[in-house]
Structure formats: C-alpha cells, structure tokens
Design a protein around this motif. Structure first.
Motif, short mmCIF file in Angstrom:
data_model
loop_
_atom_site.label_atom_id
_atom_site.label_comp_id
_atom_site.label_asym_id
_atom_site.label_seq_id
_atom_site.Cartn_x
_atom_site.Cartn_y
_atom_site.Cartn_z
N TYR A 36 0.85 -1.19 0.00
CA TYR A 36 0.00 0.00 0.00
C TYR A 36 0.88 1.23 0.00
O TYR A 36 1.86 1.31 0.74
CB TYR A 36 -0.87 0.05 1.26
CG TYR A 36 -1.87 -1.06 1.35
CD1 TYR A 36 -3.17 -0.88 0.89
CD2 TYR A 36 -1.52 -2.28 1.93
CE1 TYR A 36 -4.11 -1.90 1.00
CE2 TYR A 36 -2.44 -3.31 2.03
CZ TYR A 36 -3.73 -3.12 1.56
OH TYR A 36 -4.64 -4.13 1.66
N ASP B 200 -2.28 4.50 1.34
CA ASP B 200 -3.53 3.76 1.49
C ASP B 200 -4.13 3.26 0.17
O ASP B 200 -5.28 2.79 0.14
CB ASP B 200 -4.59 4.58 2.25
CG ASP B 200 -4.21 4.71 3.72
OD1 ASP B 200 -3.67 3.72 4.28
OD2 ASP B 200 -4.43 5.79 4.30
N GLU C 127 -3.87 0.36 -2.60
CA GLU C 127 -3.19 -0.92 -2.75
C GLU C 127 -2.54 -1.00 -4.12
O GLU C 127 -3.20 -1.16 -5.14
CB GLU C 127 -4.16 -2.10 -2.55
CG GLU C 127 -3.37 -3.40 -2.42
CD GLU C 127 -4.20 -4.65 -2.61
OE1 GLU C 127 -5.40 -4.66 -2.30
OE2 GLU C 127 -3.61 -5.63 -3.11
#
Lengths: 242, 240
Positions: free
Chosen positions: B59, B62, B64
């Motif tokens: 990540y 935040d 992925e």
C-alpha cells in the motif's frame, strides 16, 4: 520521352568497327544524346528508394514492437511475416504483387506502386529484426527510469527507447537503405522507368550494351556514395550527445 | 505512507523475499541494509512494482499498489526512484532529463517545468550544467541530476537503490550531502545503502534484512550500538 529508332544501317559500321578492333571499343558519343534520358531515371529510383525506406522502416518498427510485446498473437504474426518475406526471393514477391493483383483484387497496379509496396513489405521484414536488436540493446535501466516516473508505454518508446535504439542501429539502417537503392533496379522487370530500365532501353535500341550500362552503374555508384556521405554526417550529428 | 503485508517475491525457485510486513510512516527516513543477496533491492523495487510481488500486498498512501485495478502509473508519479546506475536519458540535456516527465506526464507547461527544473538543479548544485549532456558529467553529478529528475515529479516518497554504490569514493559525499538535505524536507525516504555512517546519521530507522526476512528493525543508535539479532552482529562486525 520518345526514343528515335536508329536506322539499321547506321550501326552496322559500328559492329564492323568492333569486330575489326578485336578488342575493347568504347564509343560513348554514340549514346551521348540518350544520356539525359538515362539520367531521367535518377528521380524515379530515388523517389522509389526513399518512399520504400520510409514505409519499410515505419512498418519494420511496428513489427519489431510486435516482436518484443507480451501479446503472443502479435509476436507470432510478426515472426511469421518475417519468415515469409525473408524466405522467398524479392523478385518473386514483386512479380506476385504486380502480375497477380489484377487477377486477385481486380486492380491493374502501376509498376511504381507495385514496387513501393513490395519493397516496403520486404524491407520491413529485414529492418524489424535490426530494430528489435536495437531496442533490446538499450539499457533496461532506461525503461525503468521512465516507468518510475509514470511515463506511458508509447511515450516511453517514442521519446526514450527508440531514439537511442535508432542511434545505435543507424549504420545497419544505412546498409539496408543502400541495399534498397540498388535492389530498386528490380522494378525494371515490371517496366517502371527507373535508371536500370532506361539503360536497358537505350542499349536495346542502339544495340550498344556496354556504354549505357556502364553509365547506369556509375550513376548508382555516385548515388550510393553520396548517400553514404550524407548518412555519415547525420550520424555525426546524432552522436553529439556522446 | 508505505505499508507491506506478507510481501513475498521469488525468481523461479529462488525465494528472495519470504515474508515482509512493515510500515514506513510519512516523513520517515528508513535505511535498508543487509548482506548482499538478502533482497534489499528487490524489496525496494517491489514497492513501486518494478518487480511484481509473488504474494502479499503493498500500500502506498492507502492505495493498494498490488491490486490489479490500481493505475500503477498514477502511483509511480508520486514515488520517485534513484538507481545505482543513474539511468539518465543520454540523448537529452540535463535540464531536459529533469523536465521531461513533468511536461509529458504531468502536462505542466514548459516554462514552469523549466523554472522548477532549474530550481531543483540549484538544490543539487548543478544549475550551471543545465545545458550539457549526461556524458559530460562525473558519476556524482549524474546521480545528483538523477535525484533532481526524480524530485521534479514532486513525489511524496523517494526510493534510493544503492545510490552511491557505482560512484568513485570521492564522489560519494556530494551525493550523500544532497540526500541529507533532502531528508530534512520531510519527504518520506527509503534508502538501500552500504554507507553505514550515512545510515546512522540520517536515518530514523534501520531495517536489517537477512534471508528474505526483516531480521531487525530499530532506531540507528540502538541498531549500531546494541544489535539484537546474531546476524546483525555478524554483519556489523564485518562492515564497521
């Protein structure tokens, strides 16, 4: 240009001369009036070479990208394509495209067009291998540097990989262009009025073979030498970042 | 800022990264060290997907990265990378190297990109080299240009893959000075390095990799004076 047929009587003495001398007997004055007609083929040969090289290298670049791509069908197609055009004689390819297109697609293709198409397709097969080698020889760090900045594939190829690849393979592409220039004489077999064909026409009309063909050879040689010179200057300019 | 979960990478039957779960916080400067072949570079290259992890997730901010639907090009614009061998574009001048991606990828107008480029070249002390080609630069200068080029995309994260390993000894310092300056700007940095002095001085954290695992992860003062794992002890004995 309409060629005046020379009276048969006129060249009998010439043949006799030749026989009498029993050796090399060059007489360029006999074909002097036809020299402009021969030189008129330079334009055709040059245009033919340039157009074929342009389309050949463009198509060759696309094929080379197919060859290094991960998409299997594109790779198969490019490999098969190359094997066909490298595996058969150029003069046969030309004959098939020129003589059979009226029969197959109902279009009587002009000699020049048929020649450009054949030579572009053929040259692409050869140059695609050269270009593929050039692309693979570019350091993989270049690709990674571009990727890490988010540069899209096409942009990366066009701005970063291909300029370096072409710089490295320039001598090979000059070779290919020279081969193209000389092989362009094959279009004489389908009747395009290039240098070669014009030399043959003059030779056949005057029954003098050596002189016009020597002139044609000289012109090819000068063209190739001039082209080599230009290519060397261009290469020097390309190397200014070294 | 960067988080990895159960990150694994194999090349054929060779398992380079076995299971790496870690997090690098925003603004942190992490030095990744370890014996050669331990997977330091592979780990770094997995973060921006130059190597695709065999398993596990990465990540960044935040997002992925390893998710197939993620636009990796977008993520990469935010993650600068500096390579061992610089990888400058040899056919472009120094300034063009720096402005190429901002102009072409970020679509910044040329004058603005050039102003920013000159600013960055000034920051790395090379503004007078703007018009020359990379072949005219020393190794240290090339690497500083490479840093400026990566910064030109105004990334939030910078990855350094052994940035001084290909340099002559007398050029190492100039590059480390630039990186030191960069570390104070609050940008997140992950640095694979063999420069222990630099790691100790600049990093907030040392990640010691061994055999595909994080063998130790601690602040530099602790790591260098009082390593916990046996492997780290052995390693430090050899390099210090």
């Amino acid at each position: 240009m309409v060629l005046d047929l020379i009276e048969p009587t006129l060249h009998i003495p010439n043949l006799l001369n030749l026989a009498q001398a029993g050796g090399l007997n060059l007489d360029f004055s006999q074909i002097a009036p036809n020299i402009p007609f021969i030189l008129g083929g330079i334009g055709t040969t040059l245009a033919f070479t340039l157009v074929s090289a342009f389309f050949g290298f463009t198509w060759g670049t696309i094929l080379s990208i197919f060859k290094i791509s991960n998409i299997k069908p594109l790779k198969w197609f490019a490999d098969f394509y190359t094997s066909v055009f490298r595996g058969t004689p150029l003069i046969l390819q030309l004959a098939i495209i020129y003589f059979s297109s009226p029969q197959v697609i109902g279009y009587a293709i002009p000699p020049f067009q048929a020649g450009v198409i054949t030579f572009s397709l053929n040259s692409a097969a050869y140059s695609s291998e050269t270009i593929r080698g050039g692309i693979l020889a570019v350091d993989k760090g270049q690709r990674e540097a571009a990727l890490t900045m988010g540069v899209p594939y096409t942009m990366m190829m066009w701005d970063i990989i291909l300029p370096q690849a072409f710089k490295n393979i320039l001598p090979a592409l000059v070779n290919e262009s020279i081969a193209l220039l000389k092989d362009s004489s094959l279009v004489s077999t389908v009747g395009a009025l290039d240098l070669m064909r014009r030399g043959q026409i003059v030779a056949a009309e005057k029954f003098i073979y050596f002189e016009p063909l020597i002139i044609v050879g000289l012109v090819y040689y000068i063209m190739v030498t001039g082209f080599t010179w230009l290519a060397q200057r261009f290469e020097k300019r390309m190397r200014r970042s070294d | 800022m960067i988080r990895t979960e159960f990150l694994c990478k194999s090349f054929g039957s060779l398992n380079v990264l076995k299971d790496i779960s870690t997090e690098i916080k925003k603004g942190q400067v992490v030095a990744i060290i370890g014996p050669s072949g331990c997977g330091k570079s592979t780990f770094l290259r997995c973060l921006n997907l130059l190597e695709v992890p065999t398993r596990g997730r990465v990540y960044i901010d935040d997002v992925e990265v390893t998710h197939p639907k993620t636009d990796i090009k977008k993520v990469r614009q935010n993650v600068g990378m500096v390579f061992q061998h610089f990888n400058l574009f040899p056919h472009m001048t120094v300034l063009k190297n720096v402005t190429y991606a901002p102009i072409k990828v970020k679509k910044i107008r040329t004058p603005e990109a050039e102003a920013l480029g000159m600013e960055l070249l000034k920051q790395v002390g090379l503004e007078e080299k703007a018009g020359v080609y990379p072949s005219r630069l020393s190794g240290g200068q090339k690497q500083r240009v490479a840093i400026a080029r990566a910064l030109a995309m105004q990334p939030q994260v910078m990855l350094f893959d052994e940035p001084t390993s290909a340099l002559d000894p007398e050029m190492v310092k100039e590059v480390l000075e630039v990186m030191k300056g960069l570390a104070t700007t609050g940008i997140t940095m992950a640095i694979v390095t063999h420069e222990m002095g630099f790691a100790r001085e600049v990093a907030d954290r040392i990640m010691f990799l061994d055999g595909g695992y994080v063998a130790e992860d601690s602040p530099p003062a602790e790591f260098f004076s009082n390593p916990k794992s046996e492997r780290a002890c052995q390693f430090l004995e050899k390099v210090l």
